[in-house]
Scaffold this motif. Structure first.
Motif, PDB file in Angstrom:
ATOM      1  N   LYS A 315       0.831  -1.206   0.000  1.00 49.93           N
ATOM      2  CA  LYS A 315       0.000   0.000   0.000  1.00 49.93           C
ATOM      3  C   LYS A 315       0.861   1.249   0.000  1.00 49.93           C
ATOM      4  O   LYS A 315       0.620   2.186  -0.763  1.00 49.93           O
ATOM      5  N   TYR A 316       1.865   1.271   0.860  1.00 53.09           N
ATOM      6  CA  TYR A 316       2.750   2.434   0.941  1.00 53.09           C
ATOM      7  C   TYR A 316       3.454   2.655  -0.401  1.00 53.09           C
ATOM      8  O   TYR A 316       3.510   3.784  -0.904  1.00 53.09           O
ATOM      9  N   GLU A 329      -3.642   9.469   3.952  1.00 53.46           N
ATOM     10  CA  GLU A 329      -3.379   8.066   4.253  1.00 53.46           C
ATOM     11  C   GLU A 329      -1.887   7.754   4.265  1.00 53.46           C
ATOM     12  O   GLU A 329      -1.421   6.921   5.048  1.00 53.46           O
ATOM     13  N   ARG A 330      -1.102   8.416   3.402  1.00 51.88           N
ATOM     14  CA  ARG A 330       0.351   8.203   3.437  1.00 51.88           C
ATOM     15  C   ARG A 330       0.937   8.786   4.712  1.00 51.88           C
ATOM     16  O   ARG A 330       1.806   8.182   5.348  1.00 51.88           O
ATOM     17  N   ALA A 332      -0.599   9.101   7.536  1.00 52.21           N
ATOM     18  CA  ALA A 332      -0.987   8.221   8.629  1.00 52.21           C
ATOM     19  C   ALA A 332      -0.107   6.973   8.670  1.00 52.21           C
ATOM     20  O   ALA A 332       0.341   6.541   9.745  1.00 52.21           O
TER      21      ALA A 332
END
Length: 412
Positions: A315-316, A329-330, A332
């Protein structure tokens, strides 16, 4: 009345040189060029003079290498990010930094828009524009390659070269390098042209001149070299006993890794816009750093923290590749990554030999490895009672036995 201003991401190549002149003519605007020094070396020579001669009203060439290493490369490497199992995201991670600085310049200069030379088929257009949307939604973004009138005027390189000649723009257009490159502190990429054939072998002896940062593994020294990397909280802070800042770490590792033919990748990847593309990459220093960091974690990171972080690597990596560096979101995910790195401290020893990075030792003052517990011999600490494993296995086997019984009964 003062003219409007546009800030253009400028490399000095054919595309951005033509775009500079075209934007100035079409919008009757002042064009301010911006070039980020993120480790391109001599590619920056003569850019200011060229931009001014091509029609720029002002030129920014900013040295962002320290910020790139400290605030972008190092946090990303703490995450263990690897796109599609191979790509260390060298181009991807540079784009949000470039776009961030463009936004800062646009605001300082009172520009109404930023512009870039990324094509409508690539990932960079997304990375630039998502960054701008996150940081300065009031700015317009001009992407000439997505404008019908631009593509109609320039359907191919021949038309661009002719336009450049008419405008008095000096262009070094040559078939000697039938591919495009992108270089920075972390890597250099090669794509397009002859590389669009996935059967073409860039590692063949006849193509050795293509590579810039590394020798071919077969031409690397016959003697292995040992290197020690010191880590503090997940960041490399020293090499072979010498304390270094992030920029110096990257420069030193590139030098060492390139000498040993380390970090070459040839892959077909999935672009965010939906197509597959073939890329060839050299990431010598990054490959060493990636391997060393992982080995440091193996000794110092809690098992379930590691497994949780690892479950988020894909995901990252996708967030970086797709241009969401400044997305919530990144940010977080980065907070979780930073917390996971608080005990990733110690020294990793590696052996470098003909393209290979081989582990040769790891130590840490906060090591979670206890040889007295792990030993196959008698445990002097009595911390682990082997009899406890019986119940542990029995409980974990319970659901398997129940499921097996259900299947056997169903088959009667």
């Amino acid at each position: 009345m003062a003219k409007q201003k546009i800030v253009l991401a400028y490399s000095g190549g054919l595309d951005t040189s033509v775009i500079l002149a075209w934007l100035k003519e079409k919008y009757d605007a002042e064009i301010i060029t911006f070039t980020a020094d993120i480790g391109q070396k001599d590619e920056l020579d003569g850019l200011e003079e060229k931009a001014l001669k091509t029609g720029a009203s002002k030129v920014y060439i900013d040295d962002l290498r320290e910020e790139f290493a400290k605030d972008f490369i190092f946090p990303m490497f703490q995450s263990g990010a690897l796109y599609e199992g191979q790509y260390l995201l060298g181009t991807s991670i540079a784009r949000p930094l470039i776009a961030k600085r463009m936004v800062e310049i646009a605001r300082a200069e009172g520009a109404f828009a930023i512009a870039h030379g990324a094509t409508g088929k690539g990932n960079d257009q997304v990375r630039f524009e998502l960054t701008a949307a996150a940081l300065a939604p009031e700015l317009e973004v001009i992407a000439p390659w997505r404008l019908d009138e631009f593509r109609e005027q320039f359907p191919g390189r021949a038309e661009m070269i002719a336009y450049a000649e008419k405008q008095g723009i000096k262009i070094q257009a040559s078939a000697s390098k039938p591919y495009s490159t992108d270089r920075n502190l972390l890597h250099i990429s090669f794509e397009s042209g002859i590389l669009e054939d996935p059967w073409f072998d860039p590692s063949a002896d006849s193509n050795k001149d293509m590579f810039v940062l590394s020798v071919a593994p077969e031409d690397a020294p016959d003697q292995a070299e040992y290197v020690e990397l010191e880590f503090e909280q997940g960041n490399c802070v020293g090499i072979n006993g010498d304390h270094m800042d992030p920029l110096t770490v990257m420069e030193k590792l590139n030098e060492i890794g390139g000498k040993h033919g380390i970090g070459r990748v040839d892959m077909v990847e999935n672009r965010f816009v939906g197509m597959k593309s073939r890329g060839v990459y050299e990431t010598p220093g990054g490959t060493i750093l990636f391997t060393a960091h992982r080995k440091m974690e193996s000794l110092t990171m809690d098992r379930d923290v590691m497994h949780l972080r690892d479950s988020l690597i894909s995901k990252y990596a996708s967030l970086v590749y797709n241009g969401f560096w400044f997305a919530p979101e990144r940010l977080a995910l980065q907070a979780l990554v930073t917390e996971s790195q608080k005990n990733v401290t110690g020294v990793v020893r590696l052996k470098l030999y003909k393209g290979n990075v081989i582990g040769a030792g790891v130590k840490s003052p906060v090591s979670l490895y206890n040889p007295n517990i792990a030993t196959m011999e008698a445990d002097p600490t009595q911390a682990y009672n082997q009899n406890d494993a019986t119940g542990f296995i029995r409980l974990n086997a319970l659901r398997l036995k129940v499921a097996s019984g259900v299947e056997q009964n169903a088959g009667k």
